[in-house]
Motif scaffolding. Structure first.
Motif, PDB file in Angstrom:
ATOM      1  N   SER A   1       0.824  -1.211   0.000  1.00 28.24           N
ATOM      2  CA  SER A   1       0.000   0.000   0.000  1.00 28.24           C
ATOM      3  C   SER A   1       0.858   1.260   0.000  1.00 28.24           C
ATOM      4  N   GLY A   2       2.148   1.106   0.213  1.00 26.45           N
ATOM      5  CA  GLY A   2       3.043   2.255   0.272  1.00 26.45           C
ATOM      6  C   GLY A   2       3.213   2.840   1.662  1.00 26.45           C
ATOM      7  N   HIS A   3       2.615   2.220   2.680  1.00 20.36           N
ATOM      8  CA  HIS A   3       2.721   2.762   4.035  1.00 20.36           C
ATOM      9  C   HIS A   3       3.976   2.223   4.733  1.00 20.36           C
ATOM     10  N   ALA A   4       5.101   2.753   4.296  1.00 18.17           N
ATOM     11  CA  ALA A   4       6.383   2.280   4.819  1.00 18.17           C
ATOM     12  C   ALA A   4       6.544   2.624   6.289  1.00 18.17           C
ATOM     13  N   SER A   5       6.115   3.826   6.659  1.00 15.50           N
ATOM     14  CA  SER A   5       6.380   4.296   8.014  1.00 15.50           C
ATOM     15  C   SER A   5       5.495   3.614   9.049  1.00 15.50           C
ATOM     16  N   SER A   6       4.490   2.886   8.593  1.00 16.64           N
ATOM     17  CA  SER A   6       3.610   2.212   9.556  1.00 16.64           C
ATOM     18  C   SER A   6       4.271   0.999  10.190  1.00 16.64           C
ATOM     19  N   ARG A   7       5.297   0.478   9.552  1.00 15.34           N
ATOM     20  CA  ARG A   7       6.012  -0.685  10.067  1.00 15.34           C
ATOM     21  C   ARG A   7       5.049  -1.830  10.333  1.00 15.34           C
ATOM     22  N   PHE A   8       4.477  -2.360   9.282  1.00 16.86           N
ATOM     23  CA  PHE A   8       3.579  -3.495   9.444  1.00 16.86           C
ATOM     24  C   PHE A   8       3.901  -4.569   8.401  1.00 16.86           C
ATOM     25  N   GLY A   9       4.223  -5.725   8.897  1.00 21.89           N
ATOM     26  CA  GLY A   9       4.505  -6.855   8.020  1.00 21.89           C
ATOM     27  C   GLY A   9       3.824  -8.092   8.569  1.00 21.89           C
ATOM     28  N   TRP A  10       3.791  -9.130   7.758  1.00 24.68           N
ATOM     29  CA  TRP A  10       3.221 -10.380   8.250  1.00 24.68           C
ATOM     30  C   TRP A  10       3.864 -11.560   7.536  1.00 24.68           C
ATOM     31  N   ALA A  11       3.836 -12.681   8.211  1.00 28.22           N
ATOM     32  CA  ALA A  11       4.377 -13.911   7.647  1.00 28.22           C
ATOM     33  C   ALA A  11       3.261 -14.937   7.535  1.00 28.22           C
ATOM     34  N   LEU A  12       3.305 -15.713   6.459  1.00 28.72           N
ATOM     35  CA  LEU A  12       2.435 -16.886   6.341  1.00 28.72           C
ATOM     36  C   LEU A  12       3.327 -18.112   6.465  1.00 28.72           C
ATOM     37  N   ILE A  13       2.960 -18.995   7.376  1.00 36.02           N
ATOM     38  CA  ILE A  13       3.836 -20.088   7.762  1.00 36.02           C
ATOM     39  C   ILE A  13       3.030 -21.377   7.837  1.00 36.02           C
ATOM     40  N   ARG A  14       3.541 -22.412   7.171  1.00 41.04           N
ATOM     41  CA  ARG A  14       2.772 -23.649   7.141  1.00 41.04           C
ATOM     42  C   ARG A  14       2.877 -24.425   8.455  1.00 41.04           C
TER      43      ARG A  14
END
Lengths: 466, 466
Positions: A290-303
């Motif tokens: 989304s371009g919201h770099a400064s929000s610092r939000f990531g996620w992982a999908l893990i089996r």
């Protein structure tokens, strides 16, 4: 492994109930190839605008936000609620690079263009155009509690676990930790990536310097070093797909390794999507979605649930989850994205248009040069757009072709363009990365400088041949 | 030490310009003992409400927020914008522990009270009362850029550097990293704390398992182990003041060590303030200042610029700074706090009133018991309130006095009260921690259960003596 937070397990139920953001994120990450989703109840409720009465406590904040947003800054800057204070004591314009003055109307003379950072400002106009859908009011008492903030995971479709993080940066080390041998085992995992790779893999592993894993260099160095060894070794391979800096779609190359698929750029504005990704461990970030770099939000999908638990434990210990304020904002951003998927306001179509135009213009200028060249990216069929799409990489991976131009970033710096040397990517200094995802101002100035650079080359060549 | 982000230095200027939040935070952390500050230009501007025209893009978000805030949930719960979906498909009530039903009006029968976590919900009513001042509208395009988000530090008054972090949790390991010997030195720092201590010090150091430092146990164990050693050793001592769990104000006890003063609870709602703290390395968090635990925002004040740079580099590598969305929200929260300091709406006076009342009520019940006892905290002169203040600790540190009650948290669990065993604090299981900073509902239920527990003891004692 012990946990400092004996209540964590008890919070599970609450988190299971809280699922809109999780599911939306997962949907985006994993299923954006399909038809537009049916609007959720929350979405239609938001469209109706809630109750129609006069505002009370939220009015002041709404007025403040609209007031700063109304400042034009000549189209070369913006005013922020928490911004610098201008000459009149009110929030002032923060100008784009190479623009200055109280209203950003003055071009800085002889300015050096900054094409270094991967700052995804190309999507800012999209959000200005979707102001109503993406705005959010955070009340002073909004979700003060730790509860539901601590990034617990849940089972979702396709048998994957999802873990939230403070940007994908946090996930790099968290995933390596989770995939490494237990501290009691006495063994140490080797972490590798293929050149040219994103430098934070190396710098994080070196900085945190854990006893359970070590940086083992790029995959070809590692293969050479371990080629004659008969020792069974734990290897963790970072696979960036599409790759930063060169946009190539990658698969794991080390057989039998634990692969971490970094899908930060695996979105239709940057690359064709040949098929949904279905790897065991994948990481994503809103920065490049989304371009919201400064929000610092990531996620992982893990089996693997055990791996997800270890990642989650790391995130809890490291930061007690990720900001709930950010999660609220991301929910409104994701809802706005989902509501427009495949429509005429599709963020991916918007982003692809912007990025394709940049790539085409840059390519047209550089094609006249024999001194520098760009990576070659063919048009490819994209399952999301259901058509052959033009290339639109996030970065140009520039090669300096002349023997004497062995430090390509220095060559461009002399032409007043800041780029990121390939040395950072463990590649040759003959390469350098130009960021194309910054603002339109940044790109326009970049194109000016590159054009000057190529013109100078052609003029010199012309006089030589005379 | 190399950095993955060659542009970091170039961002310095921009960050220097952006100072309101930094200065406010510092002010709060360090100077709250003095008279109320003159209102900043931003404050008076906010009070005037900005332009007075009709709202446009912010209206929908403002209505949504006021709509969910209007839900009463019987005073035992709340509705959140990103909350669970109720039976009618609209956001539903999220009930306090031991309350249930669509409007949280039903007491869960025979419910076990949760007095475990340090969830600072006691300040939620303050923010409900200051809704207008603390609300903030986040536009979709608000500060998308990495720029100014990456926690760069600046010089401030008293020659201290300030570094932002994702909660004080992140600062624990970041500070230990920064105070540890360089990875090339070959030496390893020992990290210690005095029992009873906050368990995350130990669990983080053990989990991250860096080659540069190791957990060396509590200070007295460490002193015994190193007593006969002549080796010069690097020691990093965590000093929690006031202490979690027992509220004692502490000073470093290991001579010549690097001390990290954890001032999470060093605010007038929890403790008397004998004097401003002026240590070399201090950490703070909004969780226990304003009650915004889920925002994950903390900061360190550091005298040595080299140490601050190392902390900053760690934060950059770990999470690329802290959420800008959260920084915006914290700015409005801090502005609201500052505007009311020493006035009749002072957050510290509010918090102290709430916490003193809890302590007095709990003490009255427990004083009737010979089975359990609380720590003794005398009234003390507080420089902030300029008077002798009654004690108001964040936690009760409960001791089970009977020989057979060797597992105090289990004793209370049988009385349907969840507490946190002293074992977590490396102390005896004869002690357990009761959180007093959760919601008023939580406290009222706790008091019920404790009263039942003491009544049962007295009844039994009465029948025994018959």
């Amino acid at each position: 492994m012990e946990s400092a937070f004996p209540t964590a397990a008890r919070l599970g139920l609450h988190v299971l109930l809280y699922s809109s953001l999780l599911l939306n994120a997962l949907f985006l990450a994993h299923h954006f190839l399909s038809a537009p989703p049916a609007p959720s109840p929350l979405l239609s409720e938001a469209d109706n605008g809630g109750g129609g009465g006069a505002l009370s406590w939220a009015l002041r904040a709404a007025r403040d936000a609209e007031s700063v947003a109304a400042a034009g800054c000549s189209g070369h800057g913006r005013v922020f609620l928490d911004g610098i204070v201008g000459q009149d004591g009110r929030p002032g314009c923060e100008c784009n690079t190479c623009f200055e003055g109280p209203d950003c109307s003055v071009r800085t003379p002889d300015c050096t263009v900054d094409a270094d950072s991967g700052d995804p400002m190309f999507l800012e106009p999209y959000w200005m155009q979707h102001a109503e859908a993406s705005a959010v009011v955070v009340s002073g008492w909004h979700r003060m509690s730790y509860r539901t903030t601590d990034g617990l995971f849940q089972s979702v479709a396709d048998d994957k676990q999802i873990v939230f993080a403070t940007g994908s940066m946090q996930l790099i080390n968290a995933l390596v930790y989770a995939l490494s041998p237990d501290s009691n085992s006495g063994s140490t995992a080797s972490v590798v990536a293929t050149t040219p790779y994103y430098p934070a893999y190396r710098t994080q592993i070196v900085l945190f310097d854990s006893r359970e894993y070590r940086w083992a260099g790029n995959t070809s160095m590692w293969a050479k070093a371990s080629g004659n060894s008969t020792t069974k070794e734990d290897v963790i391979e970072f696979v960036t797909s599409p790759n930063n800096p060169d946009a190539v779609l990658h698969q794991p190359v080390v057989g039998g390794s634990s692969a971490i698929l970094d899908h930060a750029y695996f979105w239709p504005h940057f690359t064709h999507i040949p098929a949904p990704s279905n790897e065991d461990v994948m990481l994503f970030t809103t920065s490049k979605l989304s371009g919201h770099a400064s929000s610092r939000f990531g996620w992982a999908l893990i089996r693997d649930e055990k791996v997800a638990k270890r990642v989650n434990n790391y995130i809890l210990q490291n930061t007690m989850g990720t900001s709930r304020d950010t999660q609220l904002r991301m929910l409104s951003v994701f809802k706005a994205i989902l509501a427009n998927l495949h429509g005429k306001e599709d963020i991916f179509a918007f982003g692809h248009d912007v990025m394709t135009a940049k790539w085409r213009k840059l390519g047209a200028v550089v094609s006249r040069s024999r001194r520098i060249s760009l990576q070659n990216i063919p048009p490819q069929y994209c399952t999301y757009f259901d058509k052959i799409r033009e290339p639109s990489p996030a970065y140009a991976w520039v090669k300096c072709e002349r023997e004497e131009d062995s430090d390509c970033s220095d060559v461009l710096l002399k032409a007043k363009i800041i780029t990121r040397s390939g040395v950072w990517n463990d590649a040759s200094s003959r390469y350098t990365r130009i960021s194309l995802i910054k603002s339109q101002d940044d790109f326009d100035l970049l194109l000016e400088r590159i054009t000057e650079f190529v013109d100078a080359e052609l003029t010199a060549a012309g006089s030589n041949s005379m």
